[in-house]
Design a protein around this motif. Sequence first.
Motif, PDB file in Angstrom:
ATOM      1  N   MET A   1      47.041 -66.253  44.038  1.00 19.25           N
ATOM      2  CA  MET A   1      46.624 -66.022  45.310  1.00 19.25           C
ATOM      3  C   MET A   1      48.152 -66.240  46.202  1.00 19.25           C
ATOM      4  O   MET A   1      48.780 -67.111  45.946  1.00 19.25           O
ATOM      5  CB  MET A   1      45.675 -67.306  45.618  1.00 19.25           C
ATOM      6  CG  MET A   1      45.286 -67.176  47.170  1.00 19.25           C
ATOM      7  SD  MET A   1      44.316 -68.394  48.087  1.00 19.25           S
ATOM      8  CE  MET A   1      43.465 -69.303  46.980  1.00 19.25           C
ATOM      9  N   ILE A   2      48.001 -65.525  47.284  1.00 21.32           N
ATOM     10  CA  ILE A   2      49.227 -65.368  48.274  1.00 21.32           C
ATOM     11  C   ILE A   2      48.682 -66.152  49.220  1.00 21.32           C
ATOM     12  O   ILE A   2      47.532 -65.797  49.977  1.00 21.32           O
ATOM     13  CB  ILE A   2      49.518 -63.890  48.422  1.00 21.32           C
ATOM     14  CG1 ILE A   2      49.800 -63.147  47.101  1.00 21.32           C
ATOM     15  CG2 ILE A   2      50.855 -64.001  49.338  1.00 21.32           C
ATOM     16  CD1 ILE A   2      50.187 -61.745  47.245  1.00 21.32           C
ATOM     17  N   ASP A   3      49.625 -67.028  49.681  1.00 19.29           N
ATOM     18  CA  ASP A   3      49.294 -67.830  51.139  1.00 19.29           C
ATOM     19  C   ASP A   3      49.942 -66.996  52.183  1.00 19.29           C
ATOM     20  O   ASP A   3      51.101 -66.427  52.074  1.00 19.29           O
ATOM     21  CB  ASP A   3      49.959 -69.313  50.794  1.00 19.29           C
ATOM     22  CG  ASP A   3      49.299 -70.124  49.995  1.00 19.29           C
ATOM     23  OD1 ASP A   3      48.005 -69.994  50.041  1.00 19.29           O
ATOM     24  OD2 ASP A   3      50.024 -70.805  49.146  1.00 19.29           O
ATOM     25  N   ILE A   4      49.442 -67.213  53.434  1.00 22.47           N
ATOM     26  CA  ILE A   4      50.055 -66.626  54.423  1.00 22.47           C
ATOM     27  C   ILE A   4      50.917 -67.576  54.910  1.00 22.47           C
ATOM     28  O   ILE A   4      50.576 -69.081  54.830  1.00 22.47           O
ATOM     29  CB  ILE A   4      48.970 -66.542  55.625  1.00 22.47           C
ATOM     30  CG1 ILE A   4      47.816 -65.459  55.021  1.00 22.47           C
ATOM     31  CG2 ILE A   4      49.277 -66.055  56.932  1.00 22.47           C
ATOM     32  CD1 ILE A   4      46.508 -65.287  55.908  1.00 22.47           C
ATOM     33  N   PRO A   5      52.272 -67.221  55.264  1.00 23.00           N
ATOM     34  CA  PRO A   5      53.177 -68.192  56.048  1.00 23.00           C
ATOM     35  C   PRO A   5      52.621 -68.830  57.270  1.00 23.00           C
ATOM     36  O   PRO A   5      51.964 -68.250  57.988  1.00 23.00           O
ATOM     37  CB  PRO A   5      54.357 -67.060  56.162  1.00 23.00           C
ATOM     38  CG  PRO A   5      54.108 -65.781  55.427  1.00 23.00           C
ATOM     39  CD  PRO A   5      52.811 -65.696  55.199  1.00 23.00           C
ATOM     40  N   VAL A   6      52.960 -69.916  57.337  1.00 19.57           N
ATOM     41  CA  VAL A   6      52.803 -70.593  58.576  1.00 19.57           C
ATOM     42  C   VAL A   6      53.699 -70.887  59.473  1.00 19.57           C
ATOM     43  O   VAL A   6      54.906 -71.131  59.346  1.00 19.57           O
ATOM     44  CB  VAL A   6      52.609 -72.402  57.713  1.00 19.57           C
ATOM     45  CG1 VAL A   6      52.045 -73.193  59.036  1.00 19.57           C
ATOM     46  CG2 VAL A   6      51.234 -72.314  56.836  1.00 19.57           C
ATOM     47  N   VAL A   7      53.578 -70.673  60.802  1.00 23.60           N
ATOM     48  CA  VAL A   7      54.242 -70.777  61.734  1.00 23.60           C
ATOM     49  C   VAL A   7      54.230 -71.791  62.388  1.00 23.60           C
ATOM     50  O   VAL A   7      55.323 -72.688  62.872  1.00 23.60           O
ATOM     51  CB  VAL A   7      54.108 -69.361  62.753  1.00 23.60           C
ATOM     52  CG1 VAL A   7      55.048 -69.674  64.035  1.00 23.60           C
ATOM     53  CG2 VAL A   7      54.150 -67.988  62.187  1.00 23.60           C
ATOM     54  N   ASP A   8      53.355 -72.509  62.767  1.00 21.98           N
ATOM     55  CA  ASP A   8      52.882 -73.965  63.391  1.00 21.98           C
ATOM     56  C   ASP A   8      51.458 -74.454  63.127  1.00 21.98           C
ATOM     57  O   ASP A   8      50.710 -73.553  62.515  1.00 21.98           O
ATOM     58  CB  ASP A   8      52.987 -73.515  65.088  1.00 21.98           C
ATOM     59  CG  ASP A   8      53.280 -74.882  65.763  1.00 21.98           C
ATOM     60  OD1 ASP A   8      53.540 -75.876  64.971  1.00 21.98           O
ATOM     61  OD2 ASP A   8      53.482 -74.972  66.953  1.00 21.98           O
ATOM     62  N   SER A   9      51.147 -75.510  63.371  1.00 16.30           N
ATOM     63  CA  SER A   9      50.126 -76.070  63.044  1.00 16.30           C
ATOM     64  C   SER A   9      49.280 -76.247  64.315  1.00 16.30           C
ATOM     65  O   SER A   9      49.746 -76.134  65.599  1.00 16.30           O
ATOM     66  CB  SER A   9      50.289 -77.726  62.497  1.00 16.30           C
ATOM     67  OG  SER A   9      51.203 -78.305  63.374  1.00 16.30           O
TER      68      SER A   9
END
Length: 165
Positions: A1-9
């Motif tokens: 599974m590929i995770d979507i990169p996190v920019v902020d919480s």
Amino acid sequence: MIDIPVVDSPDVLNRLLLEFRPLFGRRQFRQFCRYIVSGIASSTRSSAHLNGIFVEHTNQSNLNRFLRNIPADGIFNISCSLINRNCSGPVLSLDDTILQRNGKHIDGAQWIYDHSQGKTVYGMQYTTSVISGNEGIFPLSMELKTDDSKIDLQINTIKKLWVQD
């Protein structure tokens, strides 16, 4: 599974994380927030993966160093305080779990009888505690079993909770 990169919480999470701010320096607090958010956003739990899930990430050694020096008692105390203020109908659940390992030189790993599999496995045994309430399930602690028995570790968790009352 590929995770979507996190920019902020999310803002709601940022407000909760601010409760933990007094425990950390500026950089440590940033690592703490990233660690919590990446643990929620990703199904993979390696420190390399959790570190890399953010668009702007630092060297993985920073996360490793942070994880070796976290103020576990302070985090436990603030978590209990948050749960007490925001959770109705809480119930404490204690359990133990075995995390199987493959490496032969992993500190804390040993041969353990796993009753769920009916055989001895190589891994690390932990005691865990969570609070379950009307608002959800909140993890409190995960302690590696070393010299103390599982019962002693769980009694210590209950004693720490008793102080929170």
